[in-house]
Design an enzyme around this catalytic site. Structure first.
Site, PDB file in Angstrom:
ATOM      1  N   CYS A  97       0.830  -1.288   0.109  1.00  0.00           N
ATOM      2  CA  CYS A  97       0.054  -0.114  -0.047  1.00  0.00           C
ATOM      3  C   CYS A  97       0.793   1.185  -0.078  1.00  0.00           C
ATOM      4  O   CYS A  97       0.572   1.968  -0.948  1.00  0.00           O
ATOM      5  CB  CYS A  97      -1.039   0.126   1.341  1.00  0.00           C
ATOM      6  SG  CYS A  97      -2.103  -1.549   1.271  1.00  0.00           S
ATOM      7  N   HIS A 153      -2.633   6.396   4.289  1.00  0.00           N
ATOM      8  CA  HIS A 153      -1.698   5.430   4.468  1.00  0.00           C
ATOM      9  C   HIS A 153      -0.283   5.879   3.977  1.00  0.00           C
ATOM     10  O   HIS A 153       0.587   5.395   3.548  1.00  0.00           O
ATOM     11  CB  HIS A 153      -2.244   4.191   3.627  1.00  0.00           C
ATOM     12  CG  HIS A 153      -1.386   2.978   4.331  1.00  0.00           C
ATOM     13  ND1 HIS A 153      -1.279   1.681   4.067  1.00  0.00           N
ATOM     14  CD2 HIS A 153      -0.572   3.112   5.718  1.00  0.00           C
ATOM     15  CE1 HIS A 153      -0.660   1.171   4.755  1.00  0.00           C
ATOM     16  NE2 HIS A 153      -0.143   1.803   5.824  1.00  0.00           N
TER      17      HIS A 153
END
Length: 558
Positions: A97, A153
Site C-alpha cells: 500500500c 496511508h
C-alpha cells in the site's frame, strides 16, 4: 434524449443509493472534446483545456479480478470503462500500500523517499518526507481544486503529514492502512485501538452512521462534484478501501456469488461487486454535473491480490507483498473522451510513478528542474499508441528486509550482494535477488473448497542456496523459466544497473513505534501525536531554568 431525461429524473435516487444504473453514453459512445464542437482540433494527444482528473485507486485487487481478465466476479462498469478507453496491460505498481501511494503522489521510487521498507505502521513516527513536492501541490499551482476521498496511508504522526497539508483542499477518509468498513475502528495490537475516519484535520464523528465505506466515499465524491464549478479544473483522488481486508460487504451483494464455496472468495466477490457499482455512480455524477466531456478517469489497483484474503492473480505468480508479477503487475486503464485511440490496448511499459509527470503536463503545469523524478510523461503512449519513453523499472531495493541466508557478493559476481531483496526490469528482462517472497501460482480451483486450500497451488523447489532469478517477462510473463544460469552476462548487466540505482538511494525511514501514538492518549482517535509546540515549550522551559540558575549564581557571587 428520452434516456437522458430518465437519467435526470432519477438523479437524486442514484446519488443517495448505491443501486446500479446503466450509464451508457447518451450518443452511443464517448463524445469528442468540447473544442471539436467548434471545428477546432486540439494539439495531438492533448486536451484543449485543463482536464478534470479523476484518479481511482482500488486496494488489493488481484490481476485476475476484473471481468475482462476472465474473472467469475462480474465487473460490468470496469469492463465498459476499460473497453471504451485504453487498457494498460504492461502496467506496474508496488507490492504494498504505502509504496504505491508514495510513488503515485511524488513520481519517485521508494529508494528516493526513504520508504523502501514495508509500509508505514500506525504507531510509527513516520510519514512521506515533507521535502517531497506532491502531485496535488503541483496541480494547485495551476488552478486546480484538489480533493481526496478514501485511504491515505502515507503517515500522520504530525499535523504537517496530513493530506490537507500535502496539497489537498479537502480530505475525507481514513489515515491508516485498514479498518472496519462500518465502524471505522482499527486495532494495531491488543489494547491499541482507535477511531479512523477524518474530515480534513478532525475526526468525522458526525459521519459515523454505520454506512459501508465504499458507499460512504461514493456519496462524498458525489457531493464534491455537485458543489464544484465544472468550468474550473478539479483533481479528485478516490482511494477506496475495498477490497482490502477485513472482508466485509452489504448482504445484497452476495446474491450472485452463493455458488462460491470458499468464504473468503465469496466475501471478496461481494466487495468487488459493490466497488464496481460505486464507480458506476461516480461516472454518472461526472456526466450529470458536466465534467465528463473534459475528464480523464484513471483506474488502478495499488498492488496484487492476497489469495488468503480472496484475491486472485492467476495466471501470474506470487501475491501481494512479493516482487513476482502477481504482486506488482496491476489492473489499470484510462477512460476519457480526450483519448485519441479509444478502445485499444497499451502493451507498452507503464509504471505508477509515471502518473506524476503525465498529469502535471496534461494540466499545463511545470515540473521544476531540481525535482529528480523517476516517472515519465506517457500520455502519448496511452492516447496515441506511441512507444513508451520508459525502458526500465526499479521495482525496489530493500536493504533491511530479511536477508537470504545463502546470498553473497560471490553469487552476484562481485557486483551485488544477492542476500539483499531487490528486483529490476530492463526492457524484456527481469532480475530478482534475495528473498522475493511467496512464489506459488494460485489457480482458480484453489478457491473451490470452503476453506483455504493450497492443494492445487503450483510450487517450484529451488536448488539450495538460490538467490538470483532471471526471466524474459515478454516471452514468459508467468515466470516459469529461470534463465539466470543460461544468460550470466544479462544477469551481470542488470546487477550493475541495480548497483547504479543503489548509489542514489537515501537512508531507510523505518523508526520504532512511539507509545505516544496510542489513541487512548488522543481521545480514542488515531491522529497526529507529535506536537512541535510542546517540544519548543520544553526547550524554552529548560532554557529559562538555566537562565534562572545563572542569575542565582551571579547573585551569590556578588
Amino acid at each position: 434524449r428520452m434516456v437522458a431525461a430518465v437519467l435526470a429524473g432519477l438523479s437524486l435516487l442514484s446519488l443517495l443509493t448505491c443501486g446500479y444504473l446503466a450509464w451508457g453514453s447518451r450518443r452511443g459512445g464517448a463524445r469528442e472534446a468540447p473544442g471539436n464542437l467548434l471545428g477546432e482540433e486540439p494539439a495531438a494527444g492533448a486536451p484543449r483545456s485543463q482536464p478534470h482528473i479523476i484518479f481511482i485507486l482500488a486496494d488489493d485487487q488481484g490481476f485476475r479480478d476484473v471481468g475482462y481478465h476472465g474473472s467469475e466476479i462480474r465487473t460490468p462498469t470496469l469492463d465498459k470503462l476499460a473497453a471504451e478507453g485504453v487498457k494498460l496491460e504492461n502496467y506496474y505498481v508496488q507490492p504494498m500500500c504505502t509504496p504505491s501511494r508514495s510513488q503515485l503522489i511524488t513520481g519517485k521510487y521508494q529508494i528516493h523517499t526513504g520508504l523502501q521498507h514495508s509500509i508505514i505502521r500506525p504507531t510509527q513516527p513516520n510519514c512521506l518526507p515533507l521535502d517531497n513536492v506532491t502531485l496535488p501541490q503541483k496541480l494547485k499551482e495551476v488552478g486546480y481544486s484538489t480533493h481526496m476521498v478514501g485511504k491515505w496511508h502515507l503517515g500522520f504522526y504530525r499535523r504537517e503529514c496530513m493530506p490537507t497539508q500535502r496539497g489537498f483542499d479537502s480530505f475525507f477518509g481514513s489515515l491508516l492502512g485498514s479498518g472496519d468498513y462500518y465502524t471505522h475502528f482499527k486495532c494495531d495490537s491488543p489494547g491499541i485501538c482507535g477511531y479512523d475516519l477524518y474530515e480534513n484535520d478532525n475526526a468525522a464523528w458526525d459521519h459515523d452512521n454505520g454506512i459501508y465505506s465504499t458507499q460512504m466515499y461514493t456519496q462524498k465524491v458525489q457531493q464534491i462534484l455537485a458543489s464544484h464549478n465544472p468550468r474550473k479544473p478539479i483533481f479528485l483522488y478516490i482511494a477506496y478501501q475495498a477490497v482490502h481486508s477485513p472482508l466485509q460487504a452489504p448482504g445484497r451483494y452476495f446474491e450472485h456469488y452463493r455458488s462460491i464455496n470458499n468464504i473468503n472468495r465469496r466475501r471478496y466477490a461481494a466487495m468487488l461487486a459493490c466497488l464496481d457499482e460505486a464507480i458506476n455512480n461516480v461516472t454518472l455524477a461526472l456526466r450529470m454535473y458536466g465534467y465528463y466531456e473534459n475528464s480523464i478517469i484513471i483506474y488502478s489497483s495499488d498492488n496484487g491480490g492476497q489469495p488468503m484474503a480472496g484475491g486472485s492473480n492467476w495466471p501470474l505468480r506470487g501475491s501481494k507483498g512479493t516482487y513476482w508479477e502477481g504482486g506488482i503487475r496491476a489492473v489499470g486503464f484510462v477512460h476519457s473522451p480526450l483519448l485519441k485511440n479509444k478502445g485499444s490496448v497499451c502493451k507498452e511499459l507503464v509504471h505508477i510513478t509515471d502518473w506524476f509527470p503525465t498529469l502535471i503536463t496534461l494540466a499545463e503545469g511545470q515540473i521544476d528542474e531540481d525535482i529528480q523524478l523517476d516517472g515519465y510523461d506517457v500520455w502519448e503512449t496511452i492516447s496515441e499508441g506511441r512507444r513508451s519513453p520508459r525502458v526500465d523499472i526499479l521495482h525496489n531495493i530493500d536493504p533491511i528486509y530479511t536477508k537470504a541466508k545463502n546470498g553473497s557478493w560471490a553469487a552476484g559476481y562481485g557486483i551485488w550482494n544477492t542476500a539483499i531483496q531487490s528486483a529490476i526490469r530492463v526492457n524484456h528482462w527481469k532480475l530478482l535477488t534475495g528473498n522475493p517472497g511467496y512464489s506459488d501460482w494460485v489457480p482458480p480451483q484453489a478457491f473451490s473448497n470452503a476453506g483455504p486450500n493450497r492443494w492445487h497451488n503450483e510450487r517450484v523447489s529451488w536448488s539450495a542456496g538460490k538467490t538470483v532469478w532471471l526471466f524474459n517477462i515478454t516471452a514468459d510473463p508467468y515466470e516459469r523459466v529461470d534463465l539466470s544460469a543460461r544468460h550470466p552476462e544479462v544477469v551481470k548487466q542488470l546487477l550493475r544497473r541495480l548497483s547504479q540505482f543503489n548509489k542514489t538511494a537515501v537512508p531507510v525511514r523505518y523508526p520504532p513505534k512511539d507509545p505516544r501514538s496510542n489513541p487512548k492518549l488522543n481521545g480514542g482517535v488515531w491522529g497526529p501525536w507529535f506536537k512541535e509546540d510542546e517540544k519548543k515549550k520544553k526547550s524554552d522551559k529548560s532554557k529559562g531554568a538555566n537562565k534562572q540558575k545563572k542569575n542565582k549564581n551571579r547573585k551569590k557571587a556578588n
